[in-house]
Design a protein around this motif. Structure first.
Motif, short mmCIF file in Angstrom:
data_model
loop_
_atom_site.label_atom_id
_atom_site.label_comp_id
_atom_site.label_asym_id
_atom_site.label_seq_id
_atom_site.Cartn_x
_atom_site.Cartn_y
_atom_site.Cartn_z
N ALA A 87 3.07 42.56 -15.10
CA ALA A 87 3.93 41.39 -14.96
C ALA A 87 3.29 40.17 -15.61
N ARG A 88 2.00 40.01 -15.39
CA ARG A 88 1.27 38.88 -15.99
C ARG A 88 1.28 38.98 -17.51
N GLU A 89 1.10 40.19 -18.03
CA GLU A 89 1.13 40.40 -19.48
C GLU A 89 2.49 39.99 -20.06
N ARG A 90 3.56 40.37 -19.37
CA ARG A 90 4.91 39.99 -19.84
C ARG A 90 5.08 38.48 -19.83
N ALA A 91 4.66 37.84 -18.74
CA ALA A 91 4.77 36.39 -18.64
C ALA A 91 3.97 35.71 -19.75
N ASP A 92 2.74 36.17 -19.98
CA ASP A 92 1.91 35.61 -21.04
C ASP A 92 2.55 35.79 -22.41
N SER A 93 3.06 37.00 -22.68
CA SER A 93 3.62 37.28 -24.01
C SER A 93 4.87 36.46 -24.29
N GLU A 94 5.60 36.07 -23.25
CA GLU A 94 6.81 35.27 -23.42
C GLU A 94 6.57 33.78 -23.17
N GLY A 95 5.32 33.41 -22.89
CA GLY A 95 5.00 32.01 -22.65
C GLY A 95 5.64 31.45 -21.39
N ARG A 96 5.80 32.29 -20.39
CA ARG A 96 6.44 31.87 -19.13
C ARG A 96 5.41 31.41 -18.11
N GLU A 97 5.77 30.41 -17.35
CA GLU A 97 4.91 29.94 -16.27
C GLU A 97 4.93 30.98 -15.16
N PHE A 98 3.77 31.19 -14.53
CA PHE A 98 3.70 32.14 -13.43
C PHE A 98 2.63 31.71 -12.44
N TRP A 99 2.72 32.27 -11.24
CA TRP A 99 1.78 32.01 -10.17
C TRP A 99 1.42 33.35 -9.55
N ILE A 133 3.09 38.16 -7.69
CA ILE A 133 3.22 37.32 -8.87
C ILE A 133 4.64 36.79 -8.89
N LYS A 134 4.76 35.51 -9.19
CA LYS A 134 6.07 34.87 -9.34
C LYS A 134 6.15 34.36 -10.77
N ILE A 135 7.22 34.72 -11.47
CA ILE A 135 7.41 34.33 -12.87
C ILE A 135 8.67 33.48 -12.97
N ASP A 136 8.56 32.39 -13.73
CA ASP A 136 9.72 31.53 -13.99
C ASP A 136 10.44 32.05 -15.22
N PHE A 137 11.61 32.67 -15.01
CA PHE A 137 12.42 33.17 -16.11
C PHE A 137 13.47 32.15 -16.56
N GLY A 138 13.37 30.93 -16.09
CA GLY A 138 14.31 29.88 -16.48
C GLY A 138 15.54 29.87 -15.58
N THR A 139 16.33 30.92 -15.64
CA THR A 139 17.53 31.01 -14.81
C THR A 139 17.21 31.37 -13.38
N HIS A 140 16.04 31.98 -13.19
CA HIS A 140 15.63 32.38 -11.84
C HIS A 140 14.11 32.57 -11.79
N HIS A 141 13.60 32.54 -10.59
CA HIS A 141 12.21 32.90 -10.34
C HIS A 141 12.19 34.34 -9.86
N HIS A 142 11.28 35.09 -10.41
CA HIS A 142 11.16 36.52 -10.12
C HIS A 142 9.84 36.74 -9.39
N HIS A 143 9.89 37.29 -8.20
CA HIS A 143 8.71 37.48 -7.35
C HIS A 143 8.52 38.98 -7.09
N SER A 144 7.38 39.51 -7.47
CA SER A 144 7.06 40.92 -7.23
C SER A 144 5.92 41.01 -6.23
N GLU A 145 6.10 41.83 -5.20
CA GLU A 145 5.07 42.04 -4.18
C GLU A 145 4.54 43.45 -4.31
N PHE A 146 3.22 43.55 -4.46
CA PHE A 146 2.56 44.85 -4.60
C PHE A 146 1.71 45.12 -3.37
N ARG A 147 1.74 46.36 -2.92
CA ARG A 147 0.91 46.82 -1.82
C ARG A 147 0.10 48.01 -2.32
#
Length: 156
Positions: free
Chosen positions: A93-105, A119-133
């Motif tokens: 997810a972080r790699e995708r955010a980096d490659s597209e220049g998206r802000e993430f936390w 990880i939460k990624i700002d896709f512009g139209t929405h924030h996408h939050h993925s939870e890993f266990r």
């Protein structure tokens, strides 16, 4: 239509009503019973489909939960119906955010004895939050970004 296409729509929109009727789903109205000045909200849960929807006080769909793994009485969702990216790891997810220049936390926590990374990624139209266990991707959520929520409240 994918679930992500519903984000930002009104509770009484034709698309949302179609989802409610096709799934025979009820809307749960939650109001401020304790007089704490909390806004009203509306919830729709399809445990069978592994999806939960939240509508704000303006009856606008502002948050969706997708259960990638069964939990809390929810079945595993059909990932093809979501319309959001599914990441195999936080690094992916972080790699995708980096490659597209998206802000993430990112963050991690141990909540109720369960270790979670997110990880939460700002896709512009929405924030996408993925939870890993431990077993991998557990749950995904999509929410309106704060600016879109403020605009619906008349605060933008």
């Amino acid at each position: 239509m994918k679930y992500i296409d519903l984000l930002g729509q009104q509770l009484k929109s034709n698309d949302v009503i179609d989802v409610l009727e096709c799934g025979d789903l009820d809307v749960i109205y939650a109001f401020d019973r304790l007089y704490e000045n909390q806004p009203d909200e509306y919830w729709v849960a399809s445990k069978k489909e592994g999806v939960q929807l939240h509508f704000n006080e303006d009856q606008k769909l502002d948050l969706m939960f997708f259960y990638i793994m069964p939990d809390e009485g929810f079945s595993k969702c059909d990932q093809e119906t979501l319309g959001v990216p599914i990441f195999s790891s936080r690094a992916d997810a972080r790699e995708r955010a980096d490659s597209e220049g998206r802000e993430f936390w990112t963050g991690e926590t141990d909540l109720f004895g369960v270790y979670r990374e997110w990880i939460k990624i700002d896709f512009g139209t929405h924030h996408h939050h993925s939870e890993f266990r431990k077993a991998g991707l557990h749950r995904v959520s999509a929410s309106l970004p704060p600016t879109a929520q403020q605009a619906s409240d008349g605060q933008a």
